[in-house]
Motif scaffolding. Structure first.
Motif, PDB file in Angstrom:
ATOM      1  N   LEU A  80       0.823  -1.217   0.000  1.00 48.51           N
ATOM      2  CA  LEU A  80       0.000   0.000   0.000  1.00 48.51           C
ATOM      3  C   LEU A  80       0.850   1.257   0.000  1.00 48.51           C
ATOM      4  CD1 LEU A  80      -3.162  -0.629   2.211  1.00 48.51           C
ATOM      5  CD2 LEU A  80      -3.026  -0.176  -0.235  1.00 48.51           C
ATOM      6  N   ASP A  81       2.013   1.213   0.639  1.00 47.35           N
ATOM      7  CA  ASP A  81       2.905   2.372   0.590  1.00 47.35           C
ATOM      8  C   ASP A  81       3.440   2.590  -0.828  1.00 47.35           C
ATOM      9  OD1 ASP A  81       2.561   2.974   3.276  1.00 47.35           O
ATOM     10  OD2 ASP A  81       4.347   1.864   3.908  1.00 47.35           O
ATOM     11  N   ALA A  82       3.729   1.498  -1.523  1.00 49.66           N
ATOM     12  CA  ALA A  82       4.179   1.613  -2.918  1.00 49.66           C
ATOM     13  C   ALA A  82       3.060   2.167  -3.792  1.00 49.66           C
ATOM     14  CB  ALA A  82       4.649   0.251  -3.433  1.00 49.66           C
ATOM     15  N   VAL A  83       1.830   1.693  -3.562  1.00 52.68           N
ATOM     16  CA  VAL A  83       0.681   2.227  -4.297  1.00 52.68           C
ATOM     17  C   VAL A  83       0.519   3.711  -3.990  1.00 52.68           C
ATOM     18  CG1 VAL A  83      -1.844   2.177  -4.427  1.00 52.68           C
ATOM     19  CG2 VAL A  83      -0.543   0.055  -4.619  1.00 52.68           C
ATOM     20  N   ALA A  84       0.682   4.088  -2.738  1.00 57.31           N
ATOM     21  CA  ALA A  84       0.584   5.506  -2.363  1.00 57.31           C
ATOM     22  C   ALA A  84       1.620   6.335  -3.118  1.00 57.31           C
ATOM     23  CB  ALA A  84       0.757   5.676  -0.850  1.00 57.31           C
ATOM     24  N   ALA A 154      -9.117   4.510  -3.819  1.00 59.23           N
ATOM     25  CA  ALA A 154      -8.627   5.753  -3.205  1.00 59.23           C
ATOM     26  C   ALA A 154      -8.523   6.861  -4.245  1.00 59.23           C
ATOM     27  CB  ALA A 154      -7.275   5.516  -2.536  1.00 59.23           C
ATOM     28  N   PHE A 155      -8.039   6.511  -5.445  1.00 57.29           N
ATOM     29  CA  PHE A 155      -7.930   7.507  -6.512  1.00 57.29           C
ATOM     30  C   PHE A 155      -9.307   8.047  -6.867  1.00 57.29           C
ATOM     31  CE2 PHE A 155      -7.930   8.837 -10.914  1.00 57.29           C
ATOM     32  CZ  PHE A 155      -6.883   9.732 -10.921  1.00 57.29           C
ATOM     33  N   LYS A 156     -10.271   7.151  -7.061  1.00 56.15           N
ATOM     34  CA  LYS A 156     -11.617   7.580  -7.441  1.00 56.15           C
ATOM     35  C   LYS A 156     -12.242   8.460  -6.356  1.00 56.15           C
ATOM     36  CE  LYS A 156     -14.327   4.337  -8.948  1.00 56.15           C
ATOM     37  NZ  LYS A 156     -14.964   3.033  -9.223  1.00 56.15           N
ATOM     38  N   ARG A 157     -12.108   8.041  -5.099  1.00 55.59           N
ATOM     39  CA  ARG A 157     -12.692   8.811  -3.999  1.00 55.59           C
ATOM     40  C   ARG A 157     -11.998  10.164  -3.845  1.00 55.59           C
ATOM     41  NH1 ARG A 157     -15.417   5.519   0.232  1.00 55.59           N
ATOM     42  NH2 ARG A 157     -14.594   7.047   1.693  1.00 55.59           N
ATOM     43  N   ASP A 168     -11.562  27.513  -5.810  1.00 52.92           N
ATOM     44  CA  ASP A 168     -10.605  28.557  -5.454  1.00 52.92           C
ATOM     45  C   ASP A 168      -9.572  28.074  -4.445  1.00 52.92           C
ATOM     46  OD1 ASP A 168     -11.847  30.415  -7.126  1.00 52.92           O
ATOM     47  OD2 ASP A 168     -13.287  30.964  -5.567  1.00 52.92           O
ATOM     48  N   ALA A 169      -9.775  26.888  -3.895  1.00 56.13           N
ATOM     49  CA  ALA A 169      -8.836  26.360  -2.905  1.00 56.13           C
ATOM     50  C   ALA A 169      -7.538  25.948  -3.585  1.00 56.13           C
ATOM     51  CB  ALA A 169      -9.461  25.177  -2.181  1.00 56.13           C
ATOM     52  N   ASP A 170      -6.461  26.040  -2.838  1.00 56.93           N
ATOM     53  CA  ASP A 170      -5.153  25.658  -3.361  1.00 56.93           C
ATOM     54  C   ASP A 170      -4.830  24.184  -3.116  1.00 56.93           C
ATOM     55  OD1 ASP A 170      -4.397  28.022  -4.508  1.00 56.93           O
ATOM     56  OD2 ASP A 170      -3.319  28.756  -2.752  1.00 56.93           O
ATOM     57  N   ASP A 171      -5.792  23.443  -2.587  1.00 50.27           N
ATOM     58  CA  ASP A 171      -5.517  22.045  -2.282  1.00 50.27           C
ATOM     59  C   ASP A 171      -5.211  21.269  -3.556  1.00 50.27           C
ATOM     60  OD1 ASP A 171      -8.146  22.341  -3.125  1.00 50.27           O
ATOM     61  OD2 ASP A 171      -8.890  20.712  -1.885  1.00 50.27           O
ATOM     62  N   GLU A 172      -4.351  20.291  -3.407  1.00 45.57           N
ATOM     63  CA  GLU A 172      -3.951  19.473  -4.544  1.00 45.57           C
ATOM     64  C   GLU A 172      -4.611  18.106  -4.460  1.00 45.57           C
ATOM     65  OE1 GLU A 172       0.294  19.395  -4.733  1.00 45.57           O
ATOM     66  OE2 GLU A 172       0.420  21.524  -5.203  1.00 45.57           O
ATOM     67  N   LEU A 173      -4.712  17.465  -5.589  1.00 51.13           N
ATOM     68  CA  LEU A 173      -5.315  16.148  -5.678  1.00 51.13           C
ATOM     69  C   LEU A 173      -4.622  15.154  -4.753  1.00 51.13           C
ATOM     70  CD1 LEU A 173      -7.198  14.041  -6.909  1.00 51.13           C
ATOM     71  CD2 LEU A 173      -5.633  13.919  -8.866  1.00 51.13           C
ATOM     72  N   ALA A 174      -3.310  15.216  -4.675  1.00 55.13           N
ATOM     73  CA  ALA A 174      -2.552  14.250  -3.869  1.00 55.13           C
ATOM     74  C   ALA A 174      -3.044  14.194  -2.428  1.00 55.13           C
ATOM     75  CB  ALA A 174      -1.068  14.581  -3.908  1.00 55.13           C
ATOM     76  N   GLY A 175      -3.354  15.326  -1.845  1.00 58.68           N
ATOM     77  CA  GLY A 175      -3.836  15.347  -0.466  1.00 58.68           C
ATOM     78  C   GLY A 175      -5.150  14.614  -0.307  1.00 58.68           C
ATOM     79  N   HIS A 176      -6.053  14.786  -1.238  1.00 59.87           N
ATOM     80  CA  HIS A 176      -7.343  14.094  -1.193  1.00 59.87           C
ATOM     81  C   HIS A 176      -7.169  12.586  -1.355  1.00 59.87           C
ATOM     82  CE1 HIS A 176      -9.966  17.637  -1.122  1.00 59.87           C
ATOM     83  NE2 HIS A 176      -9.041  18.203  -1.884  1.00 59.87           N
ATOM     84  N   ILE A 177      -6.242  12.194  -2.216  1.00 60.06           N
ATOM     85  CA  ILE A 177      -5.998  10.767  -2.426  1.00 60.06           C
ATOM     86  C   ILE A 177      -5.370  10.154  -1.181  1.00 60.06           C
ATOM     87  CG2 ILE A 177      -4.669   9.086  -3.755  1.00 60.06           C
ATOM     88  CD1 ILE A 177      -5.087  10.889  -6.207  1.00 60.06           C
ATOM     89  N   ARG A 178      -4.434  10.867  -0.538  1.00 57.43           N
ATOM     90  CA  ARG A 178      -3.828  10.355   0.699  1.00 57.43           C
ATOM     91  C   ARG A 178      -4.878  10.116   1.769  1.00 57.43           C
ATOM     92  NH1 ARG A 178       0.422  13.722  -0.664  1.00 57.43           N
ATOM     93  NH2 ARG A 178      -0.444  15.483   0.500  1.00 57.43           N
ATOM     94  N   VAL A 179      -5.777  11.087   1.935  1.00 56.83           N
ATOM     95  CA  VAL A 179      -6.847  10.946   2.929  1.00 56.83           C
ATOM     96  C   VAL A 179      -7.715   9.732   2.598  1.00 56.83           C
ATOM     97  CG1 VAL A 179      -8.976  12.007   3.798  1.00 56.83           C
ATOM     98  CG2 VAL A 179      -6.889  13.375   3.610  1.00 56.83           C
ATOM     99  N   ALA A 180      -8.089   9.592   1.349  1.00 60.01           N
ATOM    100  CA  ALA A 180      -8.934   8.460   0.940  1.00 60.01           C
ATOM    101  C   ALA A 180      -8.227   7.131   1.180  1.00 60.01           C
ATOM    102  CB  ALA A 180      -9.337   8.601  -0.526  1.00 60.01           C
ATOM    103  N   LEU A 181      -6.936   7.051   0.859  1.00 55.19           N
ATOM    104  CA  LEU A 181      -6.199   5.808   1.057  1.00 55.19           C
ATOM    105  C   LEU A 181      -6.085   5.487   2.546  1.00 55.19           C
ATOM    106  CD1 LEU A 181      -4.806   3.458  -0.338  1.00 55.19           C
ATOM    107  CD2 LEU A 181      -2.679   4.779  -0.300  1.00 55.19           C
TER     108      LEU A 181
END
Length: 192
Positions: A80-84, A154-157, A168-181
């Protein structure tokens, strides 16, 4: 726009998504897409074999980035860390333009059975690419397949959360994927 101007591929994707949303996938022709994008039909066919392929235009890049990230994960990384690591790498390919396009793309796919089928095949392909990359790292097949499926979920979520969020938020996709994973890790641990 002349056909010699840069960005034809991106303009074709944007034009197609807009037309699919406005008049439906079946009613949209390659000629209409090319005209809206400001290119010729032959330019369209230099970039895409047919109109269905427009909506998975970045799939090869996404698969490549997932595989690279998995391959470059530390040797002692769990599956899972490799997938992350792969998801982190792949998320770099998606910026503000992707985020803006996402709701229209989702609407176009939801309105067409053919596009839903193509979208499902894309997901299967991404999972297969991650599984192969994990197996190449020495992860046994069942664990590799499970980690890949969790990665896809995790990617889809994460993608859905990011694309539906505040533009308008500066959040990046990676952060959302980390939370989902992380949520999926916790959920899978509770399964027993």
């Amino acid at each position: 726009m002349g056909r010699w101007e840069p960005g034809a591929r991106e303009r074709l994707v944007m034009a197609a998504v807009d037309l699919f949303t406005e008049q439906g996938y079946d009613a949209t022709t390659v000629a209409q897409i090319a005209e809206r994008a400001g290119v010729t039909k032959s330019t369209f066919f230099r970039h895409f074999p047919d109109k269905r392929e427009l909506l998975v235009a970045g799939q090869e890049t996404l698969s490549r980035l997932l595989v690279e990230g998995i391959a470059e994960a530390p040797g002692d990384a769990t599956p899972l860390d490799a997938v992350a690591a792969g998801l982190e790498r792949a998320s770099t390919a998606m910026g503000p333009a992707t985020r803006e396009l996402a709701p229209r793309l989702r609407a176009a796919v939801a309105a067409s059975a053919e596009l839903q089928e193509r979208d499902a095949l894309k997901i299967v392909s991404l999972a297969a690419a991650m599984t192969a990359a994990l197996v190449a790292r020495g992860v046994p097949d069942p664990a590799a397949a499970l980690a890949s499926e969790m990665g896809v979920l995790a990617f889809k979520r994460g993608y859905a959360e990011w694309s539906e969020g505040d533009r308008d938020a500066d959040d990046e996709l990676a952060g959302h994927i980390r939370v989902a994973l992380n949520e999926l890790r916790t959920a899978s641990a509770s399964l027993g």
